[in-house]
Each structure stands twice: as structure tokens, then as C-alpha cells.
Design an enzyme around this catalytic site. Structure first.
Site, PDB file in Angstrom:
ATOM      1  N   THR A  25       0.867  -1.153   0.021  1.00 37.48           N
ATOM      2  CA  THR A  25       0.038  -0.035   0.060  1.00 37.48           C
ATOM      3  C   THR A  25       0.815   1.475   0.054  1.00 37.48           C
ATOM      4  O   THR A  25       2.150   1.159  -0.070  1.00 37.48           O
ATOM      5  CB  THR A  25      -0.851  -0.009   1.281  1.00 37.48           C
ATOM      6  OG1 THR A  25      -0.142   0.217   2.302  1.00 37.48           O
ATOM      7  CG2 THR A  25      -1.651  -1.267   1.587  1.00 37.48           C
ATOM      8  N   CYS A  26       0.272   2.497  -0.006  1.00 39.26           N
ATOM      9  CA  CYS A  26       1.070   3.567   0.119  1.00 39.26           C
ATOM     10  C   CYS A  26       1.886   3.920   1.301  1.00 39.26           C
ATOM     11  O   CYS A  26       2.897   4.511   1.157  1.00 39.26           O
ATOM     12  CB  CYS A  26       0.098   4.945  -0.119  1.00 39.26           C
ATOM     13  SG  CYS A  26      -1.116   4.948   1.405  1.00 39.26           S
ATOM     14  N   ILE A  33      -7.086   5.021  -4.174  1.00 33.55           N
ATOM     15  CA  ILE A  33      -7.132   6.015  -3.301  1.00 33.55           C
ATOM     16  C   ILE A  33      -7.776   7.405  -4.374  1.00 33.55           C
ATOM     17  O   ILE A  33      -8.473   8.390  -3.600  1.00 33.55           O
ATOM     18  CB  ILE A  33      -5.666   6.404  -3.276  1.00 33.55           C
ATOM     19  CG1 ILE A  33      -5.173   5.597  -2.233  1.00 33.55           C
ATOM     20  CG2 ILE A  33      -5.481   7.899  -2.733  1.00 33.55           C
ATOM     21  CD1 ILE A  33      -3.441   5.571  -1.938  1.00 33.55           C
TER      22      ILE A  33
END
Length: 421
Positions: free
Chosen positions: A57-58, A197
Site C-alpha cells: 500500500t502507500c 485512492i
């Protein structure tokens, strides 16, 4: 963890890196896109890895899996990213067995998120489990663990207020815009990238800014059109990117590319331009800050911003931790039963052999032998005996290993009856 009879490998590990020690640049080097995840899965299969869960993920990249040594998993990660083993060792963490289990609970429950209470990671975990299952890299232990983490996450979300307020980067970005830009509803906003996102940010933009001048651009136009249709927004072709940037006051970038997609050469305007880069790796080149009219904010900065409800959410951490403890205890209780499951199974087989021999004897002795009734009675007795032994082995006050050895010795159980799940 071989003693629990859940894997032919020795240990369950969690290896990875997160926002806590790795900055956006380093996290970007170890990020895994969909193609890289598939390549990693294929390599794991070729290396005879039994079970594996990969999340990227980020704010984190992690591998949960079984191995003789954590380096087997570290090598998989480095072989399929731009990161090196040396870089990994400087910022990484490695958890083993029950520590690895506890770590997954904290991650999946939003307690280890960059923004406290961010539950987006749980959908990533579900997606990762689905991919592992597709590649045959998802054993019974992993499935049980992921389901337990999902259960804890659901309970925390419904039984606490830890997710109130800004609990995701997408919401925090919109909150930042509202707190920074005057007359937001009159600004041209360009959202470049409509992945998860991007979609969440778009929804928050529409909901909170009351802005009707939001434009979407995505390399694959039909993905942007699906989102635009939901909110009645404008979609432009990727070829119009530069033109749209120069007519916007706010640019949000969430493309998920492996290299920067925006740099100073695309910007030819003197109007103030706020750029929010919500991507890992970074998708906006730092050289845009050389332009006086441009302000650049990355998600790492957004995640450090505290909203007025953060302190209130922190008060719910003890309750969230107690929920995790409760579900984790249930999982570990199940895990303990795996330790003696093969012995109980072997005992049941041995008692069944006794039953078959005795019924055969009585069948020959008695002319009016009731086969059906004898079968029912015998099976009930066997079940009660095995249940009694299982209950005894669960008793914390006794030594499980010693009891197992005694049962094996008394009933002459063969080690070969041991099975892995």
C-alpha cells in the site's frame, strides 16, 4: 511452528517496511504493482514456498509467510522490486510466529496505520488473500488467521469510535485543501489517477468541497468515466493532461506509476497551483518546487496532520486492543489444538481398530448379535474417550508435551500418523 502441525516449514514470518522507518522514496523502491505481485507469487511457487500473503500500500509493503529463514521472503521481495537487501535491512522489521500473528492483527485493525483508524488496509488484505488462494499459496493456517483479523477489524470498527474523523489519506487530503485554499468551491480541481485512492479522494471532494469544477484524467479513460458518471463529473483524455494542469488551481495525483508522471516541464502557468501527491512511489517530481507558484504536498506530510478528533480517537485504543486480544486468544487456542490434533486422530484410529476387532469377536460368539446397536455404542464410547483426552491436553496446568508422549507410549501410536494441515 512445525510443532503445531500447520506447515511443513518451521516458522511463520512477517517481513516488511512501513512509514515508521522508511520514507516515501524508500517505500516506493519496495512497492509492488499487480504485475510484480504475480511475478513474486510465481517465484514463490518455484521456490516451494507453501503459503504467502503479500500486501503493498502507500504506507507499507509486507509479506506474511512460512519459511525456514526470513531471508527466503526478503529475497522474494527484493527480486521483484527496485529495492536491495541492504536498503531493506536498514528500515525493515521481521516478526516470527506469534509476534508475526500479533502484527497482522494490529495492521488489519488500523492501529498500525499511518492515520490511526484507517481501515483501508483490510480490503487490501482480503485482496491479497484472494490472490494467494488463486496461486495455491494459502494454507489452512493463513485462511484462519486472515479471517480472525477481519473479524477483529469489524468489531473494532463497530464497537469503538477509533475510525471517527479523518481516517484515510484520501480524506486527509481533502481536509488539507479545505484548510489551506480559500473559496475551494470556485477552484478548478484536476484529479489525475482513478485507482482506489483516487476514487476515494474523488468521493470526498464531491462530498466536502461542494465543487462542480472537478475534472478526472486517467490513462485508461473508461475507468475515469465510470467514476465520473457516478458523480456527474468531467473526464478528459490523457493527451489533455498538460492543458488541464495549467487551467487548474489544485492538482491531485494518484496514478500509482513506478516513476514520476508530473514534473515542472508540464506546468506553464503563473497562477497558484497546489499539488497533492498521494502516490507511492512518488508520482510528482520534486523539481516542481522550483516554480514559485507551485506548492507540493506529499501524503507523508498529510498523514502527520492531526484533526480535532485525533485525541478523541486515541482514547479508544485500549478497547480496540482488548478486542484484538480476545480474537487473537481464540485464534491461538485453535492453534494449540493443532499441536495435538495428529495424536488425537491417531488415538481415534487405534480405538477404532480395537472396536473392529472386538465386534468381530462378539459377532462370532453371539447368534443374536445386534450389529447396528453395537456400532452406535462403540462409536459413542470412542468419541467420549477422545474428547476426554483432548480436554485434558487443553488444560494449561499440565505439560502438553509430556501428556502427548504418554498417550503415544500407552497406546503405541506411530509417529507416522502425524499429519500436517
Amino acid at each position: 511452528m512445525q510443532k503445531y502441525n500447520i506447515s511443513r516449514s518451521s516458522y511463520f514470518y512477517s517481513i516488511g517496511l512501513s512509514y515508521k522507518k522508511a520514507d516515501a522514496e524508500i517505500r516506493g523502491r519496495f512497492s509492488l504493482d499487480d504485475d510484480a505481485k504475480i511475478a513474486l507469487m510465481n517465484q514463490a511457487k518455484a521456490n516451494d514456498i507453501e503459503s504467502l500473503i503479500v500486501t503493498s500500500t502507500c504506507n507499507r509493503t509486507e509479506i506474511y509467510g512460512f519459511a525456514q529463514h526470513p531471508f527466503q521472503l526478503i529475497q522474494l521481495l527484493c527480486d521483484n522490486t527496485r529495492g536491495t537487501v541492504d536498503e531493506f535491512q536498514k528500515v525493515a522489521y521481521v516478526y516470527k510466529n506469534k509476534e508475526a500473528i500479533a502484527h497482522m492483527f494490529r495492521v488489519g485493525s488500523g492501529l498500525d496505520s499511518q492515520i490511526l483508524g484507517d481501515f483501508e488496509i483490510i480490503s487490501q488484505l482480503k485482496k491479497s488473500a484472494k490472490l494467494s488462494r488463486k496461486f495455491g499459496l494459502f494454507n489452512h493456517f493463513s485462511e484462519r488467521l486472515v479471517n480472525a483479523v477481519i473479524q477483529a477489524s469489524k468489531r473494532i470498527k463497530t464497537e469503538t469510535n477509533i475510525s471517527s474523523g479523518a481516517t484515510s489519506v484520501s480524506f486527509a487530503s481533502v481536509q488539507y485543501i479545505l484548510n489551506t485554499i480559500e473559496n475551494v468551491s470556485n477552484k478548478n480541481i484536476l484529479l489525475f489517477g482513478t485507482g482506489k485512492i483516487g476514487r476515494n479522494t474523488c468521493e470526498n471532494l464531491v462530498k466536502h468541497t461542494k465543487n462542480e469544477q472537478i475534472t478526472l484524467i486517467n490513462r485508461t479513460k473508461d475507468k475515469a468515466e465510470k467514476i465520473a458518471g457516478k458523480f456527474n463529473l468531467v473526464v478528459k483524455d490523457y493527451a489533455n493532461l498538460q492543458e488541464e494542469i495549467n487551467s487548474s488551481g489544485i492538482l491531485i495525483v494518484a496514478t500509482g506509476a513506478q516513476r514520476p508522471t508530473i514534473d515542472k516541464h508540464l506546468i506553464n502557468t503563473n497562477k497558484p497551483l497546489l499539488i497533492l501527491d498521494l502516490s507511492i512511489p512518488k508520482n510528482v517530481d520534486e523539481n516542481v518546487t522550483e516554480l514559485e507558484n507551485v506548492s507540493l504536498v506529499h501524503l507523508d506530510h498529510l498523514s502527520k496532520l492531526t484533526d480535532q478528533t485525533l485525541e478523541e480517537r486515541k482514547k479508544h485504543i485500549p478497547l480496540a486492543e482488548s478486542i484484538i486480544e480476545e480474537v487473537n486468544t481464540e485464534f491461538n487456542d485453535w492453534l494449540e489444538t493443532r499441536k495435538f490434533a495428529p495424536t488425537i486422530k491417531a488415538l481415534k484410529h487405534k480405538l477404532n481398530d480395537f472396536k473392529v476387532a472386538e465386534l468381530d469377536t462378539q459377532r462370532k460368539k453371539l447368534s443374536d448379535f445386534n450389529e447396528k446397536q453395537a456400532e452406535i455404542i462403540s462409536n459413542n464410547i470412542i468419541q467420549k474417550i477422545t474428547n476426554h483426552f483432548a480436554h485434558h491436553l487443553k488444560d494449561d496446568s499440565i505439560s502438553t508435551d509430556e501428556s502427548l508422549d504418554l498417550i503415544k507410549k500407552v497406546f503405541q501410536l506411530e509417529e507416522s500418523t502425524k499429519t500436517n494441515v
